[in-house]
Design a protein around this motif. Sequence first.
Motif, PDB file in Angstrom:
ATOM      1  N   MET A  99       0.839  -1.191   0.000  1.00 23.69           N
ATOM      2  CA  MET A  99       0.000   0.000   0.000  1.00 23.69           C
ATOM      3  C   MET A  99       0.882   1.252   0.000  1.00 23.69           C
ATOM      4  O   MET A  99       0.601   2.232  -0.697  1.00 23.69           O
ATOM      5  CB  MET A  99      -0.919   0.011   1.212  1.00 23.69           C
ATOM      6  CG  MET A  99      -1.705   1.307   1.411  1.00 23.69           C
ATOM      7  SD  MET A  99      -2.975   1.594   0.168  1.00 23.69           S
ATOM      8  CE  MET A  99      -4.304   0.589   0.846  1.00 23.69           C
ATOM      9  N   ALA A 104      -3.400   5.602   5.115  1.00 21.86           N
ATOM     10  CA  ALA A 104      -3.067   5.837   3.707  1.00 21.86           C
ATOM     11  C   ALA A 104      -4.054   6.775   3.025  1.00 21.86           C
ATOM     12  O   ALA A 104      -3.928   7.058   1.831  1.00 21.86           O
ATOM     13  CB  ALA A 104      -3.019   4.510   2.958  1.00 21.86           C
ATOM     14  N   ARG A 150       2.082   1.859  -3.512  1.00 21.79           N
ATOM     15  CA  ARG A 150       1.036   2.427  -4.360  1.00 21.79           C
ATOM     16  C   ARG A 150       0.794   3.899  -4.040  1.00 21.79           C
ATOM     17  O   ARG A 150       0.423   4.680  -4.923  1.00 21.79           O
ATOM     18  CB  ARG A 150      -0.269   1.639  -4.185  1.00 21.79           C
ATOM     19  CG  ARG A 150      -0.219   0.240  -4.776  1.00 21.79           C
ATOM     20  CD  ARG A 150      -1.604  -0.349  -4.933  1.00 21.79           C
ATOM     21  NE  ARG A 150      -2.251  -0.596  -3.658  1.00 21.79           N
ATOM     22  CZ  ARG A 150      -2.131  -1.728  -2.969  1.00 21.79           C
ATOM     23  NH1 ARG A 150      -1.381  -2.718  -3.430  1.00 21.79           N
ATOM     24  NH2 ARG A 150      -2.761  -1.886  -1.816  1.00 21.79           N
ATOM     25  N   LYS A 151       1.008   4.283  -2.776  1.00 23.21           N
ATOM     26  CA  LYS A 151       0.821   5.675  -2.369  1.00 23.21           C
ATOM     27  C   LYS A 151       2.094   6.504  -2.537  1.00 23.21           C
ATOM     28  O   LYS A 151       2.127   7.673  -2.156  1.00 23.21           O
ATOM     29  CB  LYS A 151       0.372   5.725  -0.902  1.00 23.21           C
ATOM     30  CG  LYS A 151      -1.057   5.248  -0.674  1.00 23.21           C
ATOM     31  CD  LYS A 151      -2.051   6.190  -1.309  1.00 23.21           C
ATOM     32  CE  LYS A 151      -3.477   5.793  -1.022  1.00 23.21           C
ATOM     33  NZ  LYS A 151      -4.442   6.766  -1.583  1.00 23.21           N
ATOM     34  N   ARG A 152       3.148   5.883  -3.091  1.00 24.24           N
ATOM     35  CA  ARG A 152       4.428   6.560  -3.326  1.00 24.24           C
ATOM     36  C   ARG A 152       5.029   7.118  -2.037  1.00 24.24           C
ATOM     37  O   ARG A 152       5.576   8.219  -1.993  1.00 24.24           O
ATOM     38  CB  ARG A 152       4.275   7.668  -4.382  1.00 24.24           C
ATOM     39  CG  ARG A 152       3.744   7.171  -5.722  1.00 24.24           C
ATOM     40  CD  ARG A 152       3.666   8.291  -6.744  1.00 24.24           C
ATOM     41  NE  ARG A 152       4.998   8.798  -7.079  1.00 24.24           N
ATOM     42  CZ  ARG A 152       5.821   8.229  -7.962  1.00 24.24           C
ATOM     43  NH1 ARG A 152       5.444   7.128  -8.609  1.00 24.24           N
ATOM     44  NH2 ARG A 152       6.989   8.763  -8.207  1.00 24.24           N
ATOM     45  N   LEU A 153       4.922   6.356  -0.952  1.00 26.05           N
ATOM     46  CA  LEU A 153       5.529   6.741   0.313  1.00 26.05           C
ATOM     47  C   LEU A 153       6.998   6.352   0.321  1.00 26.05           C
ATOM     48  O   LEU A 153       7.427   5.443  -0.401  1.00 26.05           O
ATOM     49  CB  LEU A 153       4.812   6.057   1.478  1.00 26.05           C
ATOM     50  CG  LEU A 153       3.312   6.327   1.625  1.00 26.05           C
ATOM     51  CD1 LEU A 153       2.766   5.602   2.850  1.00 26.05           C
ATOM     52  CD2 LEU A 153       3.019   7.817   1.714  1.00 26.05           C
ATOM     53  N   ASP A 195      -5.613   1.452   5.918  1.00 26.68           N
ATOM     54  CA  ASP A 195      -6.358   2.245   4.942  1.00 26.68           C
ATOM     55  C   ASP A 195      -6.564   3.677   5.422  1.00 26.68           C
ATOM     56  O   ASP A 195      -6.458   4.630   4.636  1.00 26.68           O
ATOM     57  CB  ASP A 195      -7.703   1.586   4.653  1.00 26.68           C
ATOM     58  CG  ASP A 195      -7.553   0.253   3.934  1.00 26.68           C
ATOM     59  OD1 ASP A 195      -6.475   0.005   3.357  1.00 26.68           O
ATOM     60  OD2 ASP A 195      -8.504  -0.553   3.969  1.00 26.68           O
ATOM     61  N   GLU A 225      -7.340   6.253   2.611  1.00 29.04           N
ATOM     62  CA  GLU A 225      -8.316   5.501   1.840  1.00 29.04           C
ATOM     63  C   GLU A 225      -9.545   5.213   2.696  1.00 29.04           C
ATOM     64  O   GLU A 225      -9.467   5.121   3.919  1.00 29.04           O
ATOM     65  CB  GLU A 225      -7.716   4.163   1.386  1.00 29.04           C
ATOM     66  CG  GLU A 225      -6.521   4.298   0.448  1.00 29.04           C
ATOM     67  CD  GLU A 225      -6.951   4.546  -0.983  1.00 29.04           C
ATOM     68  OE1 GLU A 225      -8.100   4.214  -1.321  1.00 29.04           O
ATOM     69  OE2 GLU A 225      -6.137   5.075  -1.759  1.00 29.04           O
TER      70      GLU A 225
END
Length: 206
Positions: free
Chosen positions: A20, A135, A23-26, A132, A137
């Motif tokens: 995750m 993040a 996908r969130k570019r953390l 979530d 979401e």
Amino acid sequence: MSELLDLAGIFVFALSGALMGVRKRLDVVGMGMLAEMTALGGGVIRDLILNVRPAAFQSLGYVLVPVVATVIVFFWHPHVARVMPAILVLDAAGLGLFCAVGTEKALEYGLSPLHAALLGVTTGIGGGMLRDVLAGEIPTLLYDRQLYAVPAMLGSGAMAGLWAYALHGWPATLAAAVLAFGLRIAAMRRNWRAPLARGLGGEGRG
């Protein structure tokens, strides 16, 4: 043996948290935080409700396993993403194990079967909800069309029911975990849905 199974479940949940983060570019710190929260959040919530020291703070392995998962995803996330179908199967196993173990621990601390089952569900799904939220979401639990919480509820309910009939120990825990695991796998393969409110039509969530 139980601790090894626990660590295996933590590892799988940590992989999903770290993915995750990708996908969130953390950055790697953010990935690690999501991995830790996903893997340990449900158990920590359970133990705080039971007013005991969280198991995550009593063993170094509980903290290091998510770190290892983060490192793996950081360097090899394309490969990890490609084996997601296998990871989802392991995730289902982790869900079954966590909801059964969480329910059993709550029963050992004197909760009623109903409250223990609810706490078992929290153990299984709590980390994913924290992941979530952190993040940014909507928790997957609230809109994912495939059944996730329902298998956890049934597995936790089975564990509480077996306990009520004086069936304790690893055979009962394994039976409840296998039930939740089997239902989750069946939901994924057969595309089972929970119903929407009457009149809305379409497919349900759950």
